[in-house]
Enzyme design. Sequence first.
Site, PDB file in Angstrom:
ATOM      1  N   ASP A   8      -6.515   0.985   0.907  1.00  0.00           N
ATOM      2  CA  ASP A   8      -6.768   1.197   2.304  1.00  0.00           C
ATOM      3  C   ASP A   8      -8.087   0.998   2.812  1.00  0.00           C
ATOM      4  O   ASP A   8      -8.737   0.359   2.024  1.00  0.00           O
ATOM      5  CB  ASP A   8      -6.412   2.682   2.622  1.00  0.00           C
ATOM      6  CG  ASP A   8      -7.581   3.636   1.969  1.00  0.00           C
ATOM      7  OD1 ASP A   8      -8.286   3.105   1.158  1.00  0.00           O
ATOM      8  OD2 ASP A   8      -7.449   4.889   2.166  1.00  0.00           O
ATOM      9  N   LYS A  27       0.843  -1.165  -0.092  1.00  0.00           N
ATOM     10  CA  LYS A  27      -0.171   0.074  -0.050  1.00  0.00           C
ATOM     11  C   LYS A  27       0.767   1.149  -0.098  1.00  0.00           C
ATOM     12  O   LYS A  27       0.689   2.288  -0.866  1.00  0.00           O
ATOM     13  CB  LYS A  27      -0.871   0.084   1.171  1.00  0.00           C
ATOM     14  CG  LYS A  27      -1.878   1.179   1.347  1.00  0.00           C
ATOM     15  CD  LYS A  27      -2.781   1.232   2.426  1.00  0.00           C
ATOM     16  CE  LYS A  27      -1.776   1.918   3.618  1.00  0.00           C
ATOM     17  NZ  LYS A  27      -2.740   2.404   4.682  1.00  0.00           N
TER      18      LYS A  27
END
Length: 296
Positions: A185, A167
Site C-alpha cells: 500500500d 494488493k
Amino acid sequence: MGERPAAKKTKAASTDKRSAAPKAAAKAAAAPSAGSAATPPKTESRTALVRRARRINRELAEVYSYAHPELDFENPFQLLCATVLSAQTTDLRVNQTTPALFAAYPTPEDMAAADPETLEQLIRPTGFFRAKAKSLLGLSAALRDRFGGEVPGRIEDLVSLPGVGRKTANVVLGNAFGVPGITVDTHFGRLVRRWKWTEQQDADRVEAEVGSLFPKSEWTMLSHRVIFHGRRVCHSRKPACGACPIAPLCPSYGEGETDPEKAKKLLKYEMGGQPGQRLKPPPDYPGLPARPLGAE
C-alpha cells in the site's frame, strides 16, 4: 539535521500486552545524544542489504509485537469487501461503515442481490461509493456464480474478481487463509523506498524486490509491521525521526523531525495515546478501540 540515535540492543517483549504501547512509545522516543550510526553506503552490497533489511524487520517485530490487519472482519468475505472499500480512505472509516453493511448483506448471495442505490448509501462514508458499490456487486455475483458463494484461496482466482488486484488479494490470502503475501500500500511503498530496499514505484515490482529479501514465511507479518510503522512513526510529510526505533538503520534519517521531544508529539494511534483504527481490535492490542461512526 539532528544527531542520529545510537543503536542499542532490543529487550525481551513484555508479557503484559496492555503495557506494550506505552513501552514501545518510550523505546521509540529514547534517543541518546551521544554516538551515531553510519549511513548505509551507496554501494551497499546485496548481502549487506539483506542483513540490514532483516534486522529492521526484527526490530519492528519487537516494537509492534501486536501488529495485525487493521480492518475489522469475521470471515474471508468480510475481509475481501472491507479491503475493496479501503481504497482512497482510512481503515478507520471502513471499520465504522462495515457493521451496517454486513448486517444488511452477510453473504455474497445477499450482496449480489442488493439494490445498487441502497448499497451506495451504506458505503457512502468511504468515498467513491458508486465505483465501490459496482465492485462489491460484481465480486459478490462472481463468488455466487463461479465459486459457490465462497471466497477462493488462490491469487489467480481472487484477481479475477471485479475490483480485486494483487494488493487486495494478498491481504485476503495472508490474513484469511494463512498464505504468505506482501501488501504494497502507500505506507509500505513509501517506507521501503526510504530504507533503500527498492527504488521501484510499480507495486508489483516493489512486491517482487522486497519479497526477495525475506523468507516467504515472513511476508505477511512484515507487511503489517511496515504499515504499522508508517502509520505511527514514519509519516509521509512529518516522519518522527527522533522517536524512531530503527533510526540507526535508516539511510533517510533526518527527513523528518529529529528532536526527540518534538518527534514524540508526532506519534499516532496507540503510540501517541490515541484510539486505533479497529472498533474490535484483537485481544493483545495495547491501545484503545476506535469509536463508532458519529462518535469521534
